[in-house]
Each structure stands twice: as structure tokens, then as C-alpha cells.
Scaffold this motif. Sequence first.
Motif, PDB file in Angstrom:
ATOM      1  N   ASN A 123       0.825  -1.210   0.000  1.00 43.39           N
ATOM      2  CA  ASN A 123       0.000   0.000   0.000  1.00 43.39           C
ATOM      3  C   ASN A 123       0.858   1.259   0.000  1.00 43.39           C
ATOM      4  OD1 ASN A 123      -2.764  -0.810  -0.114  1.00 43.39           O
ATOM      5  ND2 ASN A 123      -2.585  -1.609   1.967  1.00 43.39           N
ATOM      6  N   ALA A 124       1.968   1.225   0.718  1.00 43.65           N
ATOM      7  CA  ALA A 124       2.873   2.377   0.723  1.00 43.65           C
ATOM      8  C   ALA A 124       3.489   2.587  -0.658  1.00 43.65           C
ATOM      9  CB  ALA A 124       3.965   2.174   1.777  1.00 43.65           C
ATOM     10  N   ILE A 127       2.079   1.697  -3.508  1.00 42.08           N
ATOM     11  CA  ILE A 127       1.006   2.212  -4.357  1.00 42.08           C
ATOM     12  C   ILE A 127       0.875   3.719  -4.174  1.00 42.08           C
ATOM     13  CG2 ILE A 127      -1.491   2.164  -4.755  1.00 42.08           C
ATOM     14  CD1 ILE A 127      -1.391  -0.834  -3.929  1.00 42.08           C
ATOM     15  N   ASP A 128       0.976   4.181  -2.935  1.00 39.91           N
ATOM     16  CA  ASP A 128       0.890   5.613  -2.661  1.00 39.91           C
ATOM     17  C   ASP A 128       2.005   6.372  -3.373  1.00 39.91           C
ATOM     18  OD1 ASP A 128      -0.571   7.673  -1.192  1.00 39.91           O
ATOM     19  OD2 ASP A 128       1.288   7.938  -0.087  1.00 39.91           O
ATOM     20  N   LYS A 129       3.207   5.779  -3.409  1.00 33.29           N
ATOM     21  CA  LYS A 129       4.331   6.408  -4.099  1.00 33.29           C
ATOM     22  C   LYS A 129       4.143   6.411  -5.614  1.00 33.29           C
ATOM     23  CE  LYS A 129       7.870   5.320  -0.629  1.00 33.29           C
ATOM     24  NZ  LYS A 129       9.129   4.588  -0.355  1.00 33.29           N
ATOM     25  N   ARG A 168       1.400   6.976  -7.244  1.00 32.25           N
ATOM     26  CA  ARG A 168       0.255   7.776  -7.688  1.00 32.25           C
ATOM     27  C   ARG A 168       0.601   8.748  -8.811  1.00 32.25           C
ATOM     28  NH1 ARG A 168      -4.338   7.567  -4.629  1.00 32.25           N
ATOM     29  NH2 ARG A 168      -4.188   6.447  -2.640  1.00 32.25           N
ATOM     30  N   GLN A 195      -4.857   6.906 -12.322  1.00 32.35           N
ATOM     31  CA  GLN A 195      -5.633   6.837 -11.098  1.00 32.35           C
ATOM     32  C   GLN A 195      -6.519   5.600 -11.054  1.00 32.35           C
ATOM     33  OE1 GLN A 195      -5.411   8.610  -8.269  1.00 32.35           O
ATOM     34  NE2 GLN A 195      -6.850   7.078  -7.494  1.00 32.35           N
ATOM     35  N   VAL A 199      -4.371   2.770  -9.929  1.00 34.21           N
ATOM     36  CA  VAL A 199      -4.067   2.903  -8.508  1.00 34.21           C
ATOM     37  C   VAL A 199      -5.254   2.429  -7.672  1.00 34.21           C
ATOM     38  CG1 VAL A 199      -3.650   4.559  -6.647  1.00 34.21           C
ATOM     39  CG2 VAL A 199      -2.371   4.740  -8.800  1.00 34.21           C
ATOM     40  N   SER A 200      -6.444   2.849  -8.063  1.00 34.07           N
ATOM     41  CA  SER A 200      -7.649   2.440  -7.323  1.00 34.07           C
ATOM     42  C   SER A 200      -7.846   0.933  -7.389  1.00 34.07           C
ATOM     43  CB  SER A 200      -8.876   3.156  -7.896  1.00 34.07           C
ATOM     44  OG  SER A 200      -8.752   4.553  -7.749  1.00 34.07           O
ATOM     45  N   ILE A 215      -5.329  -0.769  -5.019  1.00 36.64           N
ATOM     46  CA  ILE A 215      -5.739  -0.663  -3.615  1.00 36.64           C
ATOM     47  C   ILE A 215      -6.824  -1.684  -3.303  1.00 36.64           C
ATOM     48  CG2 ILE A 215      -6.869   0.823  -1.923  1.00 36.64           C
ATOM     49  CD1 ILE A 215      -5.487   3.206  -3.333  1.00 36.64           C
TER      50      ILE A 215
END
Length: 280
Positions: A139-140, A142-144, A146, A151, A154-155, A158
Motif C-alpha cells: 500500500n505504501a 502504491i501511494d508512491k 500515484r 488513477q 491505482v484504485s 488498492i
Amino acid sequence: MIESISERQHSLLVAWLGSFTVVGDYSWPLQDTTVLHVESMDGRKFIVKASRTSHHIRREIAAYARGMDGLEGKVPTLLFSAPEEGLLVTQYLEGTLVAGSPAESSPDVYRQAGAVLARLHRPAGMSRSYMRSLSARTNALIDKARDVLPQSMVSHLIKEVSAVELYPVALVTSHGDYQPRNWLCDAGEVKVIDFGRADLRPWVHDLVRLSHQQFLTAPDLADAFHEGFGQTMSSPEEHAMWRLENLDQAVGTVVWAHGIGDHGFAQQGVEMVERVLAES
């Protein structure tokens, strides 16, 4: 003195090996790691790995400390190490890198590589936290990602990570980068090098990269590898672990490649992400 090696590292090498000459330079400048093929005055050959910042040296030393019994001649022998100085010396193994050679398309090479991996994977106990930690790490990542992934992707990532059920898992002494660029072929015999990414992980970890590369278009190589390896996924826990490892390594490839400016490798990571999401 070699420019990329500190004065202290050089002093240790001379104390261990005596006078030596550099025969080949296989360094990884993007990871601040010097890798040298050296030869002592009496003709002995060694591989020297040195770094002032990389954690891979300490990981490799730790992998040897955990033991590689029964693999003499199949993996390099650790001869000298100084983890506090970021330095190690192993024996030099004869052979040609499998990656980029005709051996990369040989089923027998993959059968042997599978058999070696089965011997490398020594049981290391159960972990109730591994999947939870890997889920958080993914998850971290994936945040990087973005700023470099759409998008919608990314969604989707998640959602897929949150859907993976977290189980206790059995750990083994994994290699961490098991693929043809870390295999040698010497007169038909397969050997394995580079334990800088070794750690305690589930066994499926070491098969992810192969599944996105050599196995994609050559199922005969996958069949040969599994014949030598002698293990396939069967339990819900293994399938969940496989899913999470694929998600993590796919996004991790994108993030790492963008971080070092390797756009070609970053695109490979995007393609990994696309395949993993398509399998959902």
C-alpha cells in the motif's frame, strides 16, 4: 587504490588476499555497490563486493550466516566479510551468465535451477506478521506510484491488496532475485550467485520474477523448472501469498525504476501491474 573502495576496505582486502589485481568490474553504480573479479599474486580468483551505503552487502553476509549446507560448488563460498565496513569476499565461480546466452532457453538449465532453489529454501519457521507487513508495504508503494500510474490503476491496486486474505505463512531462506541474470552455466552445470537480496520469505517469492519474464512465452521452461523444484501451489494460503507477492513486486518495480530514472524498466513494471490486475 581502487577509487570506489575506501582506504579501510582496501586495507582489509590486502590483509585477507595479499597483493591482487582487478580482472573484471561488474559493479552496480545505481546501487552504490562495487563488484570486482580479482586475482591474487598466487593465481587465486575471488569476487569482491564493497559498498559504503548499500544494505545488500549485509544481507548477503547474513544469508551465508544462516547456512548453505550441501550447496558447495553450486553457490560461491564466503571467505571473508566485514559487515560493519560493507565488504565481503567470496570464491570466484567459473561459468557464463545464463541471461543473454543460449542457455537461457534450455529446459535442462531451468530444471537444474529449480533443483538448486529447492535446496536453498531451508525452512525458517512460521510468521503471523509477514503478510500483514507486506500488505502495508505494498500500500505504501502504491501511494508512491500515484504520480506515475493512472488513477484508475491505482484504485484497482488498492482494491486488490485489500481483497487478499492475510494468513500465517511458512518462511524459507529465499534468494530474493532468482532469475537467469544470477545463474551461471559451467559445462552444462548450473550455479547460482548474488545473495544481496536474500531474506526470510515464503517460497513463492522467488518465482514471481520468472513468471513475468521467461515463463511468459515458454511454458516448457516453467514445466522444467517445477520438475526440478518439486513444489507447486496448492493451499489457499499459498495462493493468497502468491497474489500479494505479485502485487508488491509489480508496483515495487515501477517505483524503484522511476526512482533511478530507468524508464525501460519502469515500463516492464507497468506491464507487470497490468498482468497482475488482469488476473483478478
